[in-house]
Design a protein around this motif. Sequence first.
Motif, PDB file in Angstrom:
ATOM      1  N   ILE A 246       0.845  -1.199   0.000  1.00  0.00           N
ATOM      2  CA  ILE A 246       0.000   0.000   0.000  1.00  0.00           C
ATOM      3  C   ILE A 246       0.880   1.248   0.000  1.00  0.00           C
ATOM      4  O   ILE A 246       2.031   1.211   0.401  1.00  0.00           O
ATOM      5  CB  ILE A 246      -0.972   0.031   1.202  1.00  0.00           C
ATOM      6  CG1 ILE A 246      -0.195  -0.062   2.515  1.00  0.00           C
ATOM      7  CG2 ILE A 246      -2.020  -1.059   1.090  1.00  0.00           C
ATOM      8  CD1 ILE A 246      -1.029   0.333   3.714  1.00  0.00           C
ATOM      9  N   CYS A 247       0.288   2.334  -0.471  1.00  0.00           N
ATOM     10  CA  CYS A 247       1.015   3.605  -0.568  1.00  0.00           C
ATOM     11  C   CYS A 247       1.368   4.100   0.837  1.00  0.00           C
ATOM     12  O   CYS A 247       0.510   4.117   1.721  1.00  0.00           O
ATOM     13  CB  CYS A 247       0.140   4.617  -1.290  1.00  0.00           C
ATOM     14  SG  CYS A 247       0.836   6.269  -1.306  1.00  0.00           S
ATOM     15  N   SER A 248       2.607   4.539   1.023  1.00  0.00           N
ATOM     16  CA  SER A 248       3.030   4.964   2.357  1.00  0.00           C
ATOM     17  C   SER A 248       2.530   6.364   2.693  1.00  0.00           C
ATOM     18  O   SER A 248       2.728   6.838   3.800  1.00  0.00           O
ATOM     19  CB  SER A 248       4.549   4.919   2.477  1.00  0.00           C
ATOM     20  OG  SER A 248       5.113   5.923   1.670  1.00  0.00           O
ATOM     21  N   LEU A 249       1.842   7.000   1.746  1.00  0.00           N
ATOM     22  CA  LEU A 249       1.250   8.307   2.052  1.00  0.00           C
ATOM     23  C   LEU A 249      -0.269   8.202   2.233  1.00  0.00           C
ATOM     24  O   LEU A 249      -0.808   8.676   3.218  1.00  0.00           O
ATOM     25  CB  LEU A 249       1.578   9.314   0.940  1.00  0.00           C
ATOM     26  CG  LEU A 249       1.101  10.745   1.193  1.00  0.00           C
ATOM     27  CD1 LEU A 249       1.814  11.370   2.388  1.00  0.00           C
ATOM     28  CD2 LEU A 249       1.316  11.614  -0.040  1.00  0.00           C
ATOM     29  N   CYS A 250      -0.950   7.545   1.274  1.00  0.00           N
ATOM     30  CA  CYS A 250      -2.420   7.562   1.309  1.00  0.00           C
ATOM     31  C   CYS A 250      -3.036   6.179   1.570  1.00  0.00           C
ATOM     32  O   CYS A 250      -4.267   6.061   1.628  1.00  0.00           O
ATOM     33  CB  CYS A 250      -2.960   8.138   0.005  1.00  0.00           C
ATOM     34  SG  CYS A 250      -2.878   7.008  -1.401  1.00  0.00           S
ATOM     35  N   ASN A 251      -2.217   5.151   1.731  1.00  0.00           N
ATOM     36  CA  ASN A 251      -2.693   3.785   2.036  1.00  0.00           C
ATOM     37  C   ASN A 251      -3.462   3.110   0.904  1.00  0.00           C
ATOM     38  O   ASN A 251      -4.090   2.078   1.122  1.00  0.00           O
ATOM     39  CB  ASN A 251      -3.572   3.761   3.298  1.00  0.00           C
ATOM     40  CG  ASN A 251      -2.769   4.062   4.535  1.00  0.00           C
ATOM     41  OD1 ASN A 251      -1.605   3.658   4.633  1.00  0.00           O
ATOM     42  ND2 ASN A 251      -3.341   4.791   5.463  1.00  0.00           N
TER      43      ASN A 251
ATOM     44  N   ILE B 293       4.349   3.282  -7.810  1.00  0.00           N
ATOM     45  CA  ILE B 293       3.640   4.493  -8.223  1.00  0.00           C
ATOM     46  C   ILE B 293       2.195   4.414  -7.760  1.00  0.00           C
ATOM     47  O   ILE B 293       1.460   3.485  -8.130  1.00  0.00           O
ATOM     48  CB  ILE B 293       3.697   4.637  -9.759  1.00  0.00           C
ATOM     49  CG1 ILE B 293       5.165   4.625 -10.221  1.00  0.00           C
ATOM     50  CG2 ILE B 293       2.980   5.908 -10.210  1.00  0.00           C
ATOM     51  CD1 ILE B 293       5.336   4.439 -11.713  1.00  0.00           C
ATOM     52  N   CYS B 294       1.777   5.365  -6.937  1.00  0.00           N
ATOM     53  CA  CYS B 294       0.408   5.353  -6.416  1.00  0.00           C
ATOM     54  C   CYS B 294      -0.528   6.036  -7.415  1.00  0.00           C
ATOM     55  O   CYS B 294      -0.306   7.185  -7.786  1.00  0.00           O
ATOM     56  CB  CYS B 294       0.348   6.063  -5.063  1.00  0.00           C
ATOM     57  SG  CYS B 294      -1.319   6.102  -4.405  1.00  0.00           S
ATOM     58  N   SER B 295      -1.566   5.330  -7.831  1.00  0.00           N
ATOM     59  CA  SER B 295      -2.486   5.906  -8.818  1.00  0.00           C
ATOM     60  C   SER B 295      -3.477   6.870  -8.157  1.00  0.00           C
ATOM     61  O   SER B 295      -4.167   7.613  -8.842  1.00  0.00           O
ATOM     62  CB  SER B 295      -3.235   4.811  -9.562  1.00  0.00           C
ATOM     63  OG  SER B 295      -3.974   4.033  -8.645  1.00  0.00           O
ATOM     64  N   LYS B 296      -3.540   6.878  -6.827  1.00  0.00           N
ATOM     65  CA  LYS B 296      -4.459   7.805  -6.159  1.00  0.00           C
ATOM     66  C   LYS B 296      -3.771   9.142  -5.844  1.00  0.00           C
ATOM     67  O   LYS B 296      -4.210  10.190  -6.293  1.00  0.00           O
ATOM     68  CB  LYS B 296      -4.994   7.179  -4.874  1.00  0.00           C
ATOM     69  CG  LYS B 296      -6.026   8.053  -4.179  1.00  0.00           C
ATOM     70  CD  LYS B 296      -6.514   7.411  -2.881  1.00  0.00           C
ATOM     71  CE  LYS B 296      -7.315   8.405  -2.068  1.00  0.00           C
ATOM     72  NZ  LYS B 296      -7.537   7.920  -0.701  1.00  0.00           N
ATOM     73  N   CYS B 297      -2.664   9.114  -5.089  1.00  0.00           N
ATOM     74  CA  CYS B 297      -2.025  10.383  -4.662  1.00  0.00           C
ATOM     75  C   CYS B 297      -0.794  10.733  -5.510  1.00  0.00           C
ATOM     76  O   CYS B 297      -0.213  11.803  -5.319  1.00  0.00           O
ATOM     77  CB  CYS B 297      -1.682  10.338  -3.178  1.00  0.00           C
ATOM     78  SG  CYS B 297      -0.190   9.383  -2.797  1.00  0.00           S
ATOM     79  N   GLU B 298      -0.391   9.846  -6.423  1.00  0.00           N
ATOM     80  CA  GLU B 298       0.750  10.068  -7.333  1.00  0.00           C
ATOM     81  C   GLU B 298       2.119  10.116  -6.639  1.00  0.00           C
ATOM     82  O   GLU B 298       3.097  10.588  -7.219  1.00  0.00           O
ATOM     83  CB  GLU B 298       0.539  11.314  -8.211  1.00  0.00           C
ATOM     84  CG  GLU B 298      -0.619  11.149  -9.186  1.00  0.00           C
ATOM     85  CD  GLU B 298      -0.724  12.242 -10.245  1.00  0.00           C
ATOM     86  OE1 GLU B 298       0.094  13.171 -10.265  1.00  0.00           O
ATOM     87  OE2 GLU B 298      -1.657  12.132 -11.080  1.00  0.00           O
TER      88      GLU B 298
HETATM   89 ZN   LIG Z   1      -0.864   7.235  -2.451  1.00  0.00          ZN
END
Ligand SMILES: [Zn+2]
Length: 212
Positions: free
Chosen positions: A2-7, A24-29
Motif C-alpha cells: 500500500i502507498c506509504s502516504l495515502c494507504n 507508483i500510487c495511482s491515487k495520490c501520485e
Molecule cells: Zn498514495
Amino acid sequence: MICSLCNFPITDNKIDDQGRKYHICSKCELIQLDGKLYLSMEDEKKRYELHENSADNKGYLTYLNNIITNSITPFLNPGNRILDFGCGPEKTWAEILKEKGFRVSTFDPFFDNNEWMSKNYNAITAIEVFEHMLSPAKDLESLSNGLRTGNYLIIRTMLHDNNWDTFKKWWYKEDPTHVSFYSSVTINYICKTWNFELKQIKDLCEIVLKKL
Ligand SMILES: [Zn+2]
C-alpha cells in the motif's frame, strides 16, 4: 503493498534504466523507491555529511536566498519563529534565516534530534527534506501537529509530472537518499488530508502550505 502516504493499494511498479524499482500510487501520485533499495541509516548519514551545503558554497547561498525571496518574505515577518525541520549537519539555512531576523530552531533526525514539537512556530521549513522521507504520512502527521491555524509549512522538493518516461531519466532521483517523489496531485492530497491551504507552488519545487 500500500502507498506509504495515502494507504491506497499500489499495482503500478516500474523499473528505471538503472534497474531500480519504484512504486507508483495511482491515487495520490506518490512515487516511492522500493524499500529494498534504501540505504542503511549509517550510509544515509554518511551521504548527508558529503552534501556541499556549507556557507562557503556560493551557489548554495544563492539557491537559499532565492527561497527567502520567493517563499519566506511574502509570508513571514522578521521576529517570527521558524523551525528548520531536517537542518542537516551544516545548518546554513538556519543561519541565513537568523540573519534575516527570524527566531530559528532546528531539528534533524541525524544531526539535531530534539523535542521540537513542544514549541510554537509561525512556520516550519523543510528544505530538501520531503524527498528523503521513508514514511511521509508519519512525518506529515508530526509536522501538522506541530503547527496551528494560520501557520505555514514551507517545502522545497522537486515535483514530478506523473510521466514515467520523464521520471525514469530524471537526475533528481539519482541521489540514493532520494526515495519519495511528489506531484502537484500529491500536494493537493496532503492539503486535504492534513488540513492545509495551498498558497503557492513555484517552479514546481517551492511549496507553501498554510494550516487551516
Ligand atoms: Zn498514495
